[in-house]
Design an enzyme around this catalytic site. Structure first.
Site: not given
Ligand code: ADP
Length: 390
Positions: A374, A170, A199-200, A14, A272, A274, A231, A82, A322
């Site tokens: 992935e 994605h 959801l990343g 990637n 982030d 968290r 974004r 990728r 997620g």
């Protein structure tokens, strides 16, 4: 070993403009032999600097790592790449040759932030590893979107001239996860309709009818749709005109703002999840609003896709947020019982790295958490192409 090399490992790459993620794995067993990340490509660093000069140097470092675990260069079955944007024509993985490289280069205007890195990675890998190279496109899973979902309501000659449509991204993750759901539930893929929430750092939703993608939240670029780490997701496109004419911002400034300084970062100062969650739990108002906007947009898409599908059988959460945040999952499904969507609190809270069901027994909609992979999907698609399976 069979003639298509089954059993031999595949190197999955990637490549971004300044980073190269790699993983060597065996698709049939999912065994990972080595993985890593080369960063700061193009920052040659000088004395004490940590960067590497270019993608060729980064690839040499990957080749070293591969050799260190005892894999000869010709012991690889293939390299799977990728590639973010496949444009209108790449709806399946392809064996890379000079013509395919030219075609991917031709798509750079559609993905100026992403395809140049992939191209540099492909060129470097072709020089370093004398094995088949396969390109797997992040847009490919969404090639099945019906025209009603993929068409922007703008003059059709403009769309045709510039290849403007909703492509979706994605796709490798949405494809992997939607199939993993069928395995988890032991149901034929074509027998149910599902929504997948990836959801990343980037976030996207997809509507998948009987295994076929029929809608997705990202569009011409990965900017559209859900609120993400940096974004904005959906905004009124008039934001461009307004900020240009009223605030004197250039188009490039607005583009950078929407891609890099918006989303959770724009609202709460941190991208982030968290960190935003921890701040919200400590009573921070900006973080609380950021989460509210993030969740509101998600619920909006879940409802929209239930309508697009004409009813929903399975809702799945995947990727960093997620898979790991019971609090977020509980917020998304709160008060959706009338749509048949709920989570069982104990199942939702239980810590696990496995694919699992978190809705109550007998729930009309099955809610699941499925870890995405992935790299494994790219390796599998690469192997299938070589074996002539697709
Ligand atoms: P990428 O899109 O870069 O592959 P990931 O899928 O790894 O990203 O997701 C990264 C996001 O997942 C970050 O916002 C991170 O805060 C979030 N995340 C990771 N672990 C947790 C957790 N335990 N609880 C909540 N969010 C988490």
């Amino acid at each position: 070993m069979s003639t298509d090399g089954a059993g031999a490992p595949i190197l999955v790459l990637n490549a971004g403009s300044s980073s190269l993620k790699y993983q060597v794995l065996v698709p049939e067993t999912a065994e990972v032999l080595v993985k890593g990340l080369v960063e700061r490509i193009g920052e040659d660093g000088g004395p004490g600097g940590a960067g590497v000069a270019d993608h060729a140097a980064a690839m040499a470092s990957v080749a070293d790592q591969v050799a260190q675990v005892g894999i000869e260069r010709d012991g690889l079955r293939a390299v799977g790449h990728r590639v973010v944007h496949g444009g209108p024509d790449f709806s399946d993985p392809v064996l890379v040759d000079d013509a395919v490289v030219d075609d991917i280069r031709d798509l750079v205007p559609l993905a100026p932030l992403h395809n140049p890195g992939a191209l540099a990675g492909i060129e470097a890998a072709r020089a370093a590893f004398d094995v088949p190279q396969v390109a797997v496109f992040d847009t490919a899973f969404f090639a099945t979107l019906p025209a009603a979902a993929s068409t922007y309501a703008i003059p059709k000659e403009v769309s045709a001239q510039h290849r403007l449509r909703r492509y979706g991204f994605h796709g490798t993750s949405h494809r992997y996860v939607s199939r993993a759901v069928a395995e988890l539930l032991d149901r034929p893929l074509d027998s149910f309709d599902q929504v997948v929430l990836h959801l990343g750092n980037g976030c996207s939703a997809s509507a998948v009818a009987g295994g076929v993608a029929v809608d997705t939240s990202m569009g011409l670029t990965p900017l559209e749709g859900l609120v993400m780490g940096t974004r904005s997701g959906d905004v009124d496109p008039a934001v461009f005109t307004f900020l240009h004419s009223q605030a004197g911002m250039s188009v490039a400034d607005v583009d950078t703002m929407l891609n890099k300084r918006s989303g959770l970062k724009g609202l709460a100062g941190a991208n982030d999840f968290r960190e935003v969650l921890a701040r919200a739990e400590a009573g921070d108002e900006d973080a609380t609003l950021a989460l509210d906007v993030y969740v509101h947009r998600l619920r909006h898409y879940v409802g929209a896709y239930a309508a697009v599908l004409g009813g929903l059988d399975v809702l799945t959460f995947t990727a960093g947020v997620g898979e790991n945040s019971p609090a977020l999952r509980a917020c998304v499904v709160a008060n959706l019982a009338r749509l048949g969507i709920a989570v069982d609190p104990a199942r939702n809270e239980a810590s696990s790295r496995e694919a699992r069901v978190i809705s109550p027994e007998g729930s009309p909609v099955t809610v699941t958490v499925v870890p995405t992979n992935e790299e494994l999907e790219i390796a599998r698609q690469t192997a299938a192409l070589l074996a002539g399976g697709r």
